[in-house]
Scaffold this motif. Structure first.
Motif, PDB file in Angstrom:
ATOM      1  N   LEU A   4       0.858  -1.182   0.000  1.00 26.61           N
ATOM      2  CA  LEU A   4       0.000   0.000   0.000  1.00 26.61           C
ATOM      3  C   LEU A   4       0.891   1.228   0.000  1.00 26.61           C
ATOM      4  CD1 LEU A   4      -2.901   1.191   0.245  1.00 26.61           C
ATOM      5  CD2 LEU A   4      -2.559   1.163   2.726  1.00 26.61           C
ATOM      6  N   LEU A  79      -2.575  -0.843  -9.000  1.00 28.49           N
ATOM      7  CA  LEU A  79      -3.916  -0.253  -9.008  1.00 28.49           C
ATOM      8  C   LEU A  79      -3.792   1.227  -8.678  1.00 28.49           C
ATOM      9  CD1 LEU A  79      -7.180  -1.655  -7.626  1.00 28.49           C
ATOM     10  CD2 LEU A  79      -6.554   0.695  -7.153  1.00 28.49           C
ATOM     11  N   GLU A  80      -4.207   2.072  -9.615  1.00 30.49           N
ATOM     12  CA  GLU A  80      -4.108   3.535  -9.473  1.00 30.49           C
ATOM     13  C   GLU A  80      -5.499   4.120  -9.635  1.00 30.49           C
ATOM     14  OE1 GLU A  80      -2.389   7.267  -9.131  1.00 30.49           O
ATOM     15  OE2 GLU A  80      -1.090   5.540  -9.295  1.00 30.49           O
ATOM     16  N   ASP A  81      -6.223   4.622  -8.739  1.00 27.78           N
ATOM     17  CA  ASP A  81      -5.938   4.602  -7.336  1.00 27.78           C
ATOM     18  C   ASP A  81      -7.189   4.308  -6.544  1.00 27.78           C
ATOM     19  OD1 ASP A  81      -7.354   7.028  -6.566  1.00 27.78           O
ATOM     20  OD2 ASP A  81      -5.721   8.198  -7.307  1.00 27.78           O
ATOM     21  N   LEU A  82      -7.028   4.017  -5.273  1.00 28.61           N
ATOM     22  CA  LEU A  82      -8.171   3.673  -4.425  1.00 28.61           C
ATOM     23  C   LEU A  82      -9.124   4.847  -4.227  1.00 28.61           C
ATOM     24  CD1 LEU A  82      -6.463   1.463  -1.697  1.00 28.61           C
ATOM     25  CD2 LEU A  82      -7.897   0.717  -3.609  1.00 28.61           C
ATOM     26  N   ILE A 108     -10.153  -5.925  -3.949  1.00 23.85           N
ATOM     27  CA  ILE A 108      -8.720  -6.086  -3.648  1.00 23.85           C
ATOM     28  C   ILE A 108      -8.386  -7.560  -3.425  1.00 23.85           C
ATOM     29  CG2 ILE A 108      -6.940  -5.627  -1.902  1.00 23.85           C
ATOM     30  CD1 ILE A 108      -8.242  -2.798  -1.606  1.00 23.85           C
ATOM     31  N   LEU A 120      -1.059  -1.055  -4.394  1.00 23.78           N
ATOM     32  CA  LEU A 120      -2.202  -0.151  -4.335  1.00 23.78           C
ATOM     33  C   LEU A 120      -1.723   1.264  -4.061  1.00 23.78           C
ATOM     34  CD1 LEU A 120      -4.394  -2.265  -1.868  1.00 23.78           C
ATOM     35  CD2 LEU A 120      -4.515  -2.293  -4.378  1.00 23.78           C
ATOM     36  N   THR A 122      -2.997   5.075  -2.965  1.00 26.21           N
ATOM     37  CA  THR A 122      -4.152   5.733  -2.350  1.00 26.21           C
ATOM     38  C   THR A 122      -3.772   7.111  -1.832  1.00 26.21           C
ATOM     39  OG1 THR A 122      -6.032   5.400  -0.854  1.00 26.21           O
ATOM     40  CG2 THR A 122      -3.839   4.797  -0.014  1.00 26.21           C
ATOM     41  N   ASN A 147      -8.516   2.350   3.281  1.00 27.58           N
ATOM     42  CA  ASN A 147      -7.085   2.475   3.569  1.00 27.58           C
ATOM     43  C   ASN A 147      -6.698   1.688   4.814  1.00 27.58           C
ATOM     44  OD1 ASN A 147      -6.814   4.173   1.372  1.00 27.58           O
ATOM     45  ND2 ASN A 147      -6.504   6.029   2.576  1.00 27.58           N
ATOM     46  N   ALA A 150      -6.856  -2.043   4.069  1.00 30.54           N
ATOM     47  CA  ALA A 150      -5.770  -2.414   3.154  1.00 30.54           C
ATOM     48  C   ALA A 150      -4.430  -2.421   3.886  1.00 30.54           C
ATOM     49  CB  ALA A 150      -5.733  -1.466   1.963  1.00 30.54           C
TER      50      ALA A 150
END
Length: 173
Positions: A4, A79-82, A108, A120, A122, A147, A150
């Protein structure tokens, strides 16, 4: 492995996350969550796709409903973005609405099952003040829930400040 990467606006978090991906073995998938609303957004997406292709990323556009994703290949996923994903789930009529945080977290887990490494990206939440207009606090609380969960699940948690990574969990590569 789950990493993360957290940071404020223009903190360098995306560049740092990409650098982690570049250290990982191929194949690389860039999971983009931006909702394309107009020609300006479409042009931005096209520009980003071209930049990522040079770095050997396959780009997959997935603005919501992540738990149904089937990745084209195993390997490393960025992964862009949470923050975008949370907003899309929360506010898009086809999104999860009040169940947005749970939907993102299920997504996720679906991703983790399909890749070797998941990174990830965030946004920091609640660092910009205490009084928020309109529905902003609802969004921030949703993203904070994502967040926090994660971070608990992650092997590594890194906050990027002014381009400098600060490790809170896990070790530097």
């Amino acid at each position: 492995m789950l990493t993360l990467v957290i940071g404020g606006a223009a903190s360098g978090k995306s560049a740092f996350a990409e650098s982690l991906c570049m250290q990982s073995p191929l194949p690389r998938t860039y999971l983009a969550t931006m909702q394309v609303w107009d020609a300006e957004c479409a042009a931005r997406v096209a520009r980003h796709r071209a930049m990522r292709a040079q770095k050997q990323f396959a780009t997959v556009e997935y603005p919501r409903g992540l738990e149904a994703i089937a990745l084209p290949q195993r390997g490393t996923v960025l992964l862009e973005d949470l923050g975008n994903l949370a907003a899309n789930e929360l506010y898009d009529p086809a999104g999860a609405g009040e169940a947005a945080a749970d939907a993102v977290l299920r997504g996720i887990e679906a991703l983790r099952a399909q890749c070797e490494e998941l990174i990830l990206v965030t946004n920091e939440v609640f660092s910009g003040g205490t009084a928020y207009a309109g529905d902003t606090e609802r969004y921030l609380r949703t993203l904070a829930k994502i967040n926090n969960a994660a971070a608990q699940r992650a092997d590594t948690v890194v906050r990027v400040v002014c381009g400098i990574p600060v490790y809170y969990k896990g070790t530097k590569r």
